[in-house]
Design an enzyme around this catalytic site. Structure first.
Site, PDB file in Angstrom:
ATOM      1  N   HIS B 217       0.821  -1.264   0.092  1.00 15.68           N
ATOM      2  CA  HIS B 217       0.049   0.038   0.095  1.00 15.68           C
ATOM      3  C   HIS B 217       0.905   1.326   0.247  1.00 15.68           C
ATOM      4  O   HIS B 217       0.455   2.127   0.375  1.00 15.68           O
ATOM      5  CB  HIS B 217      -0.764  -0.067   1.222  1.00 15.68           C
ATOM      6  CG  HIS B 217      -1.441  -1.334   1.503  1.00 15.68           C
ATOM      7  ND1 HIS B 217      -0.893  -2.150   2.262  1.00 15.68           N
ATOM      8  CD2 HIS B 217      -2.635  -1.871   1.050  1.00 15.68           C
ATOM      9  CE1 HIS B 217      -1.674  -3.184   2.471  1.00 15.68           C
ATOM     10  NE2 HIS B 217      -2.802  -3.107   1.575  1.00 15.68           N
ATOM     11  N   GLY B 392      13.527  -1.984 -37.647  1.00 18.40           N
ATOM     12  CA  GLY B 392      14.816  -1.806 -38.098  1.00 18.40           C
ATOM     13  C   GLY B 392      15.678  -3.132 -38.317  1.00 18.40           C
ATOM     14  O   GLY B 392      17.072  -2.826 -38.172  1.00 18.40           O
TER      15      GLY B 392
END
Lengths: 573, 573
Positions: B217, B392
């Site tokens: 938390h 690429g």
């Protein structure tokens, strides 16, 4: 983004080897993929599935009895090679022929197709079934061009069940093609994903937008729209799929799939709205699944897949299977659940009270009226104070808790409850409605205090003072806080001590209470002025370490408010 | 962030109801939580677990035979109320008493503790076991103050198995406490999470940093560090836990837990490094689990939990269970897997070739030498061209594929293979090493071409021309591309047509080939100049739609290179 890796070029292969090591009860690693670690019957059709990595549990997580016999894994978002597919098929062959299942992408179609040709040349009967469930990727007229997304799981599950049932390769192929023809999916994306080692996301979705039909490798979707509510999203996804509902279909199998960063509870919320729409469409939902079945690294978004079931498809959709990601069928024998006797919070009847006890109960209710009104007025102030250290909801929680306590006290007094029962009921209601730690503390405090009272006697000053001590002890014991922790204990200790001192000195309760409330107020103010000990921007963390807690302030305010009521009551008496 | 919801205030309750609707085979919904939908034996100890929502599968996903009997769910990151816990315990009671399991957080300790007191007052025997596994949250000397994280699953699993085995409440409590005392966890966070409806994250981690020990938390961790490699992260997590290894322990149960946005494949990569370190520490790993067991919405990070097993704990850790998130034990009877006969790519022997065939094979190898060198030189140029439209990597893939093809041809010619076998082996190797769609296409192309050749005859011009047509047909048929799709087909079609036209006109192969290569080059240049059709920044998507494909260019370059070799060979002949 993808954060945990060593060599990005080895990410997919390393992940696969880690998976195989973890799930040795299901799979054994082979070069380029995994095989079932258990054997099916000799002559069973083998189901071999695969595609690029980065989509776990697709495809290795589907391997196990009743589902796939092997999975071939390419590099991240890249098809496995023809050789790997052919090699793993040879290993997975049970002599019953092989069905190759994969999503309909150019590289996979090529590599699985060529592998199938190679294997046929070697004398192994192989069929291919490219899954084409994504309705956003091509029109219904050109459905063979559609991409495969979470419908993969549906088609492979059904093919696996048919193979497990001993069907021939012809039959398994027919059933798999039939399942594919009846499976439709539609997805939305809220955010893209980043390949291991890449510095930029492979694709993105603009903030606040959702991309309808965006593919799991970023292939183009239909259009972008502003993000909508769960109900609206359910409508959008369900309506699109229902537009392709074949005539006469009344049952659907469902997969609600998260892409990675859209989490389970969001899917469950979405499911409530989808289920309602399917019910409105008079469709029975059979064995639905919601979770992560075809992910795209940590892409944010989800897809809904429906399969229009007939009797044959339902049989295979619901058949047992046992893989890392999907299990059907009981592993432990069980019997149906018992009837639940009650969904209530326990008895709402109260012990019989004396007239004195009832008068005490009404007095407590009046105190709660004043406290509730005060807390409503102070809601914003307490919220602002809490926001300095926590999540800013203290004012709301206190107001909600006090209102619930007042409601419970009103019900209890109307039912003729005495002071002990009224205060206990008020405490329980406060805890149950306020939520959070402070709600629980206040419930505990009031309930412990109530044990010093009685439903028969008047509220003696002595009982009130004794109750305060019981309340403090209970809060310290179960809450675990001590003075100096900047919780309400910091104000409660001087309150209780002040109350005891004044009472022991023979002062009447309203006077003693007022003095104690003053002491609590001084202590609470002191916690307000404590400087934060940490500078890091972690609200919840700070709350637990050194920031002032609004709880001490609200306790002092309640003590003060109650004191005013007591003095006022005294004056009127 | 959390994106799918209707009313944020109803998020947790709606998610729970959706979950219960989906997993009716495991659970049935009750107010504030879920109960097992099946019954355990009368008198069995009931395991009731719970805590805040936002942590799915904690806690509702743990309900089922051999694990928990019920789960109580609070609001997001908030403890369930005392009343909800007490109510669900009453419903889950089998007459054997109740063990309450939860993580050690103030609100949970309070609410579960008070609920236990209420139930005891009602005559139900209840024990509480707060899980305290997070070593980052307190020192080993004050381990009772530690928070509970993914160790929850470990402790509950073992308690559930002990209850399923018919142990008494005293025994189940003892075993659960023993399991808790032997369970340690350590977590890291890479990013925070956002509550439903909130506009800002509840907590964050600075980009490029990891917060060691940050709570689920956002509770404070130990310190922040720069993100490290998977191996280094494994070292860090494992060493911290091993520092608390009790004497004489040689077996550990493991849970490697993702917090939400850290995905499975990352966990599997991490596991390979953790497993190595555990093996180095001479620890046997028993029934490890890696996945999402205690999440924190879409928080990014992970934790490692170890339980130091003894015989008793191992028995219960490995016992069957069947819940939505964890299943142990076979649902389908299976037998051990067959031995795998081979992990090789198929036969490496070649058919016997004639001297003419062998000379042809050597000629093909020489062609591949030239093509490989040319592609190595052109790697960057092709990469740049591909990056305009794709990822690429075209230059790298082509270079890798050609090198592999050359290697395979070298092996094949050394083994005396003929031209058909050499070209087929080269094609297969190209596909398998180059990866991706273009690798598969080139493998297919060369293999199809090889079928027109022979291991016995010289390489006749006619066979080369016929092979070109077979290659083109094969690529079009299995690749699915047609002319105009901006793939290598755009250059290959004019090449094959040019070759056929010139050959039909009686031109010798080197001349015909050179003319065909020129036609391919013109066509490839044309694809280069095509303007992008789409403006959206989605590289993969664009690739499949309208951008020029580097594949046409590389095909033309290969054709040109091979043509030069043929002319040169002719001149030397």
């Amino acid at each position: 983004m993808t954060t945990i890796f060593d060599d990005p070029a080895q990410f997919a292969a390393t992940a696969l080897s880690g998976f195989a090591a973890l799930y040795a009860r299901y799979v054994r690693p082979v070069r380029g993929g995994v095989l079932r670690s258990t054997s099916g019957p000799e002559g069973k059709v083998s189901i071999v599935v695969g595609g690029g990595s980065g989509h776990y549990p697709a495809f290795a997580g589907y391997v196990g009895p009743g589902l796939a016999d092997a999975a071939v894994a390419g590099d991240v978002f890249a098809s496995p090679s023809t050789a790997a597919i052919a090699r793993i098929c040879r290993q997975a062959d049970n002599g019953g022929g092989i069905l190759l299942g994969f999503g309909n992408y150019a590289g996979d179609v090529l590599n699985f197709g060529v592998a199938a040709e190679r294997l046929r040349a070697e004398g192994i009967d192989v069929r291919i079934v490219p899954v084409t469930d994504d309705v956003a990727s091509a029109s219904v007229e050109t459905s063979a061009k559609r991409r495969g997304i979470a419908g993969d799981l549906v088609v492979f599950k059904i093919a696996g069940a048919a193979a497990e049932a001993g069907r021939s390769l012809d039959e398994v192929e027919r059933i798999a093609r039939h399942a594919n023809a009846r499976t439709v999916s539609f997805g939305v994306a809220f955010g893209g994903c980043t390949l291991p080692g890449a510095t930029h996301p492979l694709f993105t979705v603009a903030s606040g937008q959702m991309a309808l039909g965006l593919g799991i490798h970023g292939e183009p979707g239909i259009r972008d729209e502003s993000i909508v509510s769960a109900s609206e999203l359910a409508r959008l996804m369900t309506d699109r799929l229902l537009s392709e509902r074949p005539a006469g279909v009344h049952r659907v199998g469902v997969v609600l799939n998260g892409l990675g960063a859209t989490k389970y509870e969001e899917l469950f919320v979405l499911w409530t709205a989808i289920a309602k729409r399917l019910a409105d469409a008079e469709l029975d939902v059979i064995a639905p699944e919601a979770g992560e079945f075809v992910t795209s690294l940590d892409m944010q978004g989800c897809s809904l897949s429906l399969i229009w079931l007939d009797d044959e498809l339902e049989t295979f959709w619901t058949a047992p299977c046992d893989s890392p990601v999907l299990r059907r069928g009981a592993a432990i024998a069980t019997s149906p659940g018992r009837d639940i006797e009650t969904d209530a919070d326990g008895p709402l009847s109260f012990p019989t009270a004396s007239p004195d006890g009832k008068r005490g109960g009404i007095c407590i209710k009046r105190l709660l009226e004043a406290v509730t009104q005060m807390l409503r007025d102070a809601e914003d102030e307490l919220g602002r104070l809490d926001a300095r250290a926590g999540d800013g909801d203290h004012g709301q929680g206190m107001s909600r808790g006090a209102s619930a306590a007042l409601d419970a006290a009103t019900v209890a007094t109307a039912a003729g409850a005495g002071s002990a029962s009224v205060l206990a009921a008020a405490g329980d209601a406060w805890a149950d409605r306020a939520g959070g730690t402070s709600g629980a503390i206040w419930g505990l405090l009031l309930r412990a205090w109530s044990t010093a009272l009685s439903d028969h006697d008047p509220i003696y000053d002595k009982a009130v003072v004794a109750g305060a001590r019981l309340a403090l002890d209970s809060v310290c014991r179960l809450g675990g806080a001590k003075i100096g922790d900047k919780t309400l204990v910091d104000a409660f200790v001087p309150f209780v001590e002040g109350l005891e001192t004044a009472a022991n000195a023979g002062k009447p309760l309203p006077i003693a209470w007022a003095e104690a409330a003053s002491a609590a107020k001084v202590a609470a103010e002191a916690t307000k002025n404590l400087a934060p000990r940490l500078g890091r921007a972690r609200p919840l963390a700070e709350k637990s370490i050194g920031h002032p807690d609004a709880g001490a302030v609200s306790l002092a305010m309640i003590a003060g408010c109650a004191g005013t009521v007591l003095v006022h009551a005294e004056e009127h008496a």
